[in-house]
Scaffold this motif. Structure first.
Motif, PDB file in Angstrom:
ATOM      1  N   ASP B   2      -9.919  -9.865  15.032  1.00 56.10           N
ATOM      2  CA  ASP B   2      -9.116 -10.893  15.722  1.00 56.10           C
ATOM      3  C   ASP B   2     -10.070 -11.828  16.467  1.00 56.10           C
ATOM      4  N   THR B   3      -9.703 -13.161  16.480  1.00 52.46           N
ATOM      5  CA  THR B   3     -10.607 -14.041  17.233  1.00 52.46           C
ATOM      6  C   THR B   3     -10.175 -13.963  18.690  1.00 52.46           C
ATOM      7  N   PHE B   4     -11.076 -13.510  19.513  1.00 53.66           N
ATOM      8  CA  PHE B   4     -10.772 -13.259  20.927  1.00 53.66           C
ATOM      9  C   PHE B   4     -11.562 -14.277  21.733  1.00 53.66           C
ATOM     10  N   LYS B   5     -10.895 -14.994  22.591  1.00 55.09           N
ATOM     11  CA  LYS B   5     -11.544 -16.052  23.360  1.00 55.09           C
ATOM     12  C   LYS B   5     -11.769 -15.564  24.790  1.00 55.09           C
ATOM     13  N   LEU B   6     -12.920 -15.913  25.368  1.00 61.75           N
ATOM     14  CA  LEU B   6     -13.205 -15.540  26.746  1.00 61.75           C
ATOM     15  C   LEU B   6     -12.341 -16.366  27.695  1.00 61.75           C
ATOM     16  N   CYS B   7     -11.799 -15.710  28.713  1.00 64.17           N
ATOM     17  CA  CYS B   7     -11.015 -16.415  29.734  1.00 64.17           C
ATOM     18  C   CYS B   7     -11.979 -17.249  30.574  1.00 64.17           C
ATOM     19  N   PRO B   8     -11.703 -18.569  30.719  1.00 70.22           N
ATOM     20  CA  PRO B   8     -12.606 -19.440  31.485  1.00 70.22           C
ATOM     21  C   PRO B   8     -12.776 -19.001  32.942  1.00 70.22           C
ATOM     22  N   HIS B   9     -11.700 -18.445  33.526  1.00 68.48           N
ATOM     23  CA  HIS B   9     -11.825 -17.957  34.908  1.00 68.48           C
ATOM     24  C   HIS B   9     -12.850 -16.831  34.968  1.00 68.48           C
ATOM     25  N   PHE B  10     -12.708 -15.917  34.021  1.00 73.34           N
ATOM     26  CA  PHE B  10     -13.615 -14.763  33.984  1.00 73.34           C
ATOM     27  C   PHE B  10     -15.049 -15.240  33.779  1.00 73.34           C
ATOM     28  N   GLU B  11     -15.199 -16.206  32.857  1.00 69.38           N
ATOM     29  CA  GLU B  11     -16.545 -16.722  32.563  1.00 69.38           C
ATOM     30  C   GLU B  11     -17.144 -17.366  33.808  1.00 69.38           C
ATOM     31  N   ALA B  12     -16.309 -18.138  34.532  1.00 76.83           N
ATOM     32  CA  ALA B  12     -16.796 -18.811  35.757  1.00 76.83           C
ATOM     33  C   ALA B  12     -17.206 -17.770  36.796  1.00 76.83           C
ATOM     34  N   ALA B  13     -16.431 -16.711  36.915  1.00 69.55           N
ATOM     35  CA  ALA B  13     -16.751 -15.663  37.900  1.00 69.55           C
ATOM     36  C   ALA B  13     -18.073 -14.998  37.532  1.00 69.55           C
ATOM     37  N   PHE B  14     -18.281 -14.760  36.231  1.00 66.45           N
ATOM     38  CA  PHE B  14     -19.532 -14.081  35.834  1.00 66.45           C
ATOM     39  C   PHE B  14     -20.727 -15.015  35.918  1.00 66.45           C
ATOM     40  N   GLU B  15     -20.446 -16.329  35.712  1.00 61.61           N
ATOM     41  CA  GLU B  15     -21.508 -17.321  35.870  1.00 61.61           C
ATOM     42  C   GLU B  15     -22.076 -17.190  37.280  1.00 61.61           C
ATOM     43  N   LEU B  16     -21.157 -16.925  38.230  1.00 64.45           N
ATOM     44  CA  LEU B  16     -21.555 -16.805  39.637  1.00 64.45           C
ATOM     45  C   LEU B  16     -22.139 -15.414  39.905  1.00 64.45           C
ATOM     46  N   LEU B  17     -21.373 -14.371  39.610  1.00 64.19           N
ATOM     47  CA  LEU B  17     -21.786 -13.001  39.963  1.00 64.19           C
ATOM     48  C   LEU B  17     -22.960 -12.541  39.116  1.00 64.19           C
ATOM     49  N   GLY B  18     -23.104 -13.160  37.949  1.00 68.45           N
ATOM     50  CA  GLY B  18     -24.155 -12.731  37.026  1.00 68.45           C
ATOM     51  C   GLY B  18     -25.530 -13.243  37.404  1.00 68.45           C
ATOM     52  N   LYS B  19     -25.616 -14.004  38.481  1.00 69.36           N
ATOM     53  CA  LYS B  19     -26.937 -14.512  38.879  1.00 69.36           C
ATOM     54  C   LYS B  19     -27.697 -13.421  39.630  1.00 69.36           C
ATOM     55  N   ARG B  20     -28.976 -13.324  39.343  1.00 71.62           N
ATOM     56  CA  ARG B  20     -29.762 -12.270  39.974  1.00 71.62           C
ATOM     57  C   ARG B  20     -29.663 -12.360  41.498  1.00 71.62           C
ATOM     58  N   TRP B  21     -29.539 -11.246  42.166  1.00 74.34           N
ATOM     59  CA  TRP B  21     -29.478 -11.071  43.623  1.00 74.34           C
ATOM     60  C   TRP B  21     -28.104 -11.374  44.225  1.00 74.34           C
ATOM     61  N   THR B  22     -27.270 -12.205  43.569  1.00 70.04           N
ATOM     62  CA  THR B  22     -26.012 -12.620  44.188  1.00 70.04           C
ATOM     63  C   THR B  22     -25.148 -11.415  44.574  1.00 70.04           C
ATOM     64  N   GLY B  23     -25.018 -10.492  43.653  1.00 71.00           N
ATOM     65  CA  GLY B  23     -24.188  -9.310  43.921  1.00 71.00           C
ATOM     66  C   GLY B  23     -24.687  -8.514  45.104  1.00 71.00           C
ATOM     67  N   LEU B  24     -25.990  -8.347  45.194  1.00 71.79           N
ATOM     68  CA  LEU B  24     -26.571  -7.556  46.290  1.00 71.79           C
ATOM     69  C   LEU B  24     -26.404  -8.280  47.622  1.00 71.79           C
ATOM     70  N   ILE B  25     -26.494  -9.613  47.592  1.00 74.64           N
ATOM     71  CA  ILE B  25     -26.321 -10.385  48.824  1.00 74.64           C
ATOM     72  C   ILE B  25     -24.882 -10.252  49.319  1.00 74.64           C
ATOM     73  N   ILE B  26     -23.925 -10.417  48.392  1.00 78.50           N
ATOM     74  CA  ILE B  26     -22.504 -10.299  48.775  1.00 78.50           C
ATOM     75  C   ILE B  26     -22.227  -8.884  49.302  1.00 78.50           C
ATOM     76  N   HIS B  27     -22.773  -7.895  48.598  1.00 80.34           N
ATOM     77  CA  HIS B  27     -22.577  -6.491  49.011  1.00 80.34           C
ATOM     78  C   HIS B  27     -23.100  -6.274  50.432  1.00 80.34           C
ATOM     79  N   SER B  28     -24.238  -6.863  50.744  1.00 86.11           N
ATOM     80  CA  SER B  28     -24.821  -6.708  52.087  1.00 86.11           C
ATOM     81  C   SER B  28     -23.941  -7.380  53.142  1.00 86.11           C
ATOM     82  N   LEU B  29     -23.352  -8.516  52.809  1.00 85.41           N
ATOM     83  CA  LEU B  29     -22.528  -9.259  53.778  1.00 85.41           C
ATOM     84  C   LEU B  29     -21.168  -8.611  53.983  1.00 85.41           C
ATOM     85  N   LEU B  30     -20.789  -7.708  53.069  1.00 83.63           N
ATOM     86  CA  LEU B  30     -19.490  -7.037  53.240  1.00 83.63           C
ATOM     87  C   LEU B  30     -19.490  -6.150  54.488  1.00 83.63           C
ATOM     88  N   LYS B  31     -20.722  -5.814  54.962  1.00 80.62           N
ATOM     89  CA  LYS B  31     -20.826  -4.966  56.170  1.00 80.62           C
ATOM     90  C   LYS B  31     -20.685  -5.839  57.420  1.00 80.62           C
TER      91      LYS B  31
END
Lengths: 102, 102
Positions: B2-31
């Motif tokens: 089946d041709t499965f298309k990526l959801c643009p919202h999901f892609e935009a979120a990963f464009e952001l979260l997929g950047k090196r260090w971003t996840g660790l920075i957000i995780h640190s600020l959650l405290k």
């Protein structure tokens, strides 16, 4: 300011998931096994060289297995392992956040 | 297949979260709010130049706010917005997966 230390497990997971394209590749494989060309169709901006590299890393990490079917022509598919499939809940949370905030 | 298309919202979120260090920075600020130097203590391998770049991106994305306290010396803190705090559930899922699989 309390000194807060990063959990090494968490850091290792982000080292992996934080690589460009990895999340989208895993997300695509959650729908089932895919051929190399299928992933390229789903993620058009992802080069063959980069996809090859990411698949090699994901195989090494035990997240993806490469299955070769001795047909004519040979059919090769990439599939998530149990470790890979268990990332589904992470992807679902990202999807929920993405739908609300992007 | 089946041709499965990526959801643009999901892609935009990963464009952001997929950047090196971003996840660790957000995780640190959650405290809670942190100063620039606090983040550098928490993530020693992250350079000041890269942290500055990531903070700028996160501010632009509305995930982090920069608060300046007119004290002597001036105190500057970085804090998650509501949009940023709602990534907590994503981080919790990653933590669970990481503890089991890394």
């Amino acid at each position: 300011m309390d000194t807060f230390k990063l959990c090494p497990h968490f850091e290792a997971a982000f080292e992996l998931l934080g690589k460009r394209w990895t999340g989208l590749i895993i997300h695509s494989l959650l729908k089932g096994a895919k051929r190399f060309s299928d992933i390229q169709d789903i993620i058009p901006n992802l080069s063959a060289r980069m996809l090859t590299e990411r698949f090699r890393e994901l195989e090494k990490q035990g997240i993806v297995v490469r299955k070769v079917y001795a047909e004519t022509p040979v059919r090769i598919e990439y599939e998530l392992t149990e470790k890979g499939r268990e990332l589904e809940s992470v992807m679902q949370e990202i999807q929920k956040w993405a739908e609300k905030w992007t």
